[in-house]
Design a protein around this motif. Structure first.
Motif, PDB file in Angstrom:
ATOM      1  N   LEU A   1      77.017  27.966  38.241  1.00 35.02           N
ATOM      2  CA  LEU A   1      77.738  26.518  38.926  1.00 35.02           C
ATOM      3  C   LEU A   1      78.815  26.434  37.769  1.00 35.02           C
ATOM      4  O   LEU A   1      79.908  26.361  37.943  1.00 35.02           O
ATOM      5  N   ALA A   2      78.470  26.468  36.414  1.00 39.94           N
ATOM      6  CA  ALA A   2      79.163  25.972  35.517  1.00 39.94           C
ATOM      7  C   ALA A   2      80.644  27.402  35.228  1.00 39.94           C
ATOM      8  O   ALA A   2      81.523  26.705  35.333  1.00 39.94           O
TER       9      ALA A   2
ATOM     10  N   GLY B   1      73.225  23.200  35.838  1.00 40.97           N
ATOM     11  CA  GLY B   1      72.628  24.481  35.366  1.00 40.97           C
ATOM     12  C   GLY B   1      71.980  25.497  36.289  1.00 40.97           C
ATOM     13  O   GLY B   1      71.685  26.571  36.262  1.00 40.97           O
ATOM     14  N   VAL B   2      72.197  25.313  37.647  1.00 41.73           N
ATOM     15  CA  VAL B   2      71.605  25.954  38.744  1.00 41.73           C
ATOM     16  C   VAL B   2      72.602  27.243  38.864  1.00 41.73           C
ATOM     17  O   VAL B   2      73.696  27.440  38.707  1.00 41.73           O
ATOM     18  N   ARG B   3      71.978  28.361  39.360  1.00 41.60           N
ATOM     19  CA  ARG B   3      72.647  29.572  39.606  1.00 41.60           C
ATOM     20  C   ARG B   3      72.271  29.914  40.990  1.00 41.60           C
ATOM     21  O   ARG B   3      71.099  30.156  41.497  1.00 41.60           O
ATOM     22  N   LEU B   4      73.276  29.791  41.891  1.00 41.01           N
ATOM     23  CA  LEU B   4      73.073  29.911  43.285  1.00 41.01           C
ATOM     24  C   LEU B   4      73.029  31.403  43.646  1.00 41.01           C
ATOM     25  O   LEU B   4      73.798  32.450  42.960  1.00 41.01           O
ATOM     26  N   PRO B   5      72.275  32.023  44.566  1.00 44.54           N
ATOM     27  CA  PRO B   5      72.157  33.404  44.971  1.00 44.54           C
ATOM     28  C   PRO B   5      73.622  33.982  45.038  1.00 44.54           C
ATOM     29  O   PRO B   5      73.970  35.089  44.733  1.00 44.54           O
ATOM     30  N   GLY B   6      74.502  33.267  45.779  1.00 46.08           N
ATOM     31  CA  GLY B   6      75.938  33.707  46.153  1.00 46.08           C
ATOM     32  C   GLY B   6      76.884  33.494  44.968  1.00 46.08           C
ATOM     33  O   GLY B   6      77.451  34.493  44.786  1.00 46.08           O
TER      34      GLY B   6
END
Length: 260
Positions: free
Chosen positions: A142-143, A133-138
């Protein structure tokens, strides 16, 4: 049979094995996507700790997970089946399986991961913290990052046999079986029989027991209908709904009387 599992939020302590060798991981078609996540995660966690905690959704009490991620390239490893802990994996009990069942587990179990995409339980990985569920800045969510590489790699991994999908919704978002593969996929819910409600703890525990039962019995199932019969033979109460249209999975409900 290919069994798709969620990871556990908590992980075992770092292992004593050699540092990560990305080229040794199963499903090499995911290598580029793995490298992209690993690079950004390590850079994020080696920088502003508070920003990293915010991005990863970590509480103050989990601050140490940031430093763990920053050191992923040099940390000791252990088999993924030992890294993942928690209710499902306790019930699965990989370490206590007999040799034949362990061989079946190595061939058939695939654990989904925000960092690795998917790994087999024998893959040597370090302990980490990075949910799907993480949203990385770059890279962003992730899904979404994993969908294209998964779509090219997972159908081959599934082969022509049964796909037993035990993933939670966050991890299911990274790959949805389509077409002919979907028709031989079975998803499972575990319901408290008197209330017909899903309760998280025994949902996970029962899924772990189901996988252990199948591995221990050496159940030779290649289609969802055969899986239903195998589970009933193993003592589970199963209600099955066959797909009503092409390209959809079977839906199985396993009914449990006791919440434990």
């Amino acid at each position: 049979m290919l069994v798709l599992l969620p990871p556990s939020e908590g992980k075992a302590a770092p292992g004593r094995g050699a540092p990560l060798k990305p080229e040794s991981l199963s499903l090499p078609g995911l290598a580029a996507a793995r490298a992209a996540v690993l690079d950004e995660l390590v850079e994020l966690c080696a920088g502003d700790e508070d920003k990293a905690r915010e991005v990863l959704g970590l509480s103050e009490g989990l601050r140490g997970e940031v430093a763990k991620n920053a050191g992923l390239r040099t940390a000791g490893t252990r088999p993924a089946g030992e890294i993942y802990t928690g209710v499902l994996y306790d019930a699965l009990g990989l370490a206590s399986l007999d040799a034949a069942a362990k061989e079946r587990a190595a061939r058939s179990l695939l654990v989904f991961s925000g960092l690795w995409g998917a790994v087999r339980v024998t893959d040597e990985i370090p302990s980490y913290r990075c949910s799907m569920g993480v949203r990385l800045p770059g890279l962003g969510a992730l899904a979404a990052h994993w969908r294209a590489p998964m779509a090219s790699v997972l159908p081959e991994a599934a082969g022509d046999g049964l796909v037993l999908d035990l993933r939670s919704s966050a991890y299911a978002a990274a790959w949805k079986p389509k077409g002919e593969v979907a028709g031989r996929t079975a998803t499972v819910r575990v319901l408290h029989a008197p209330t017909r409600k899903v309760v998280s703890h025994f949902n996970k525990a029962t899924k772990g027991r189901i996988v252990r039962s199948l591995l221990t019995a050496g159940a030779a199932v290649s289609a969802p209908g055969e899986l239903v019969e195998a589970l009933r033979d193993l003592g589970y109460v199963v209600e099955a709904q066959a797909p009503t249209a092409a390209g959809r999975a079977w839906a199985l409900d396993v009914l449990v009387d006791q919440v434990h």
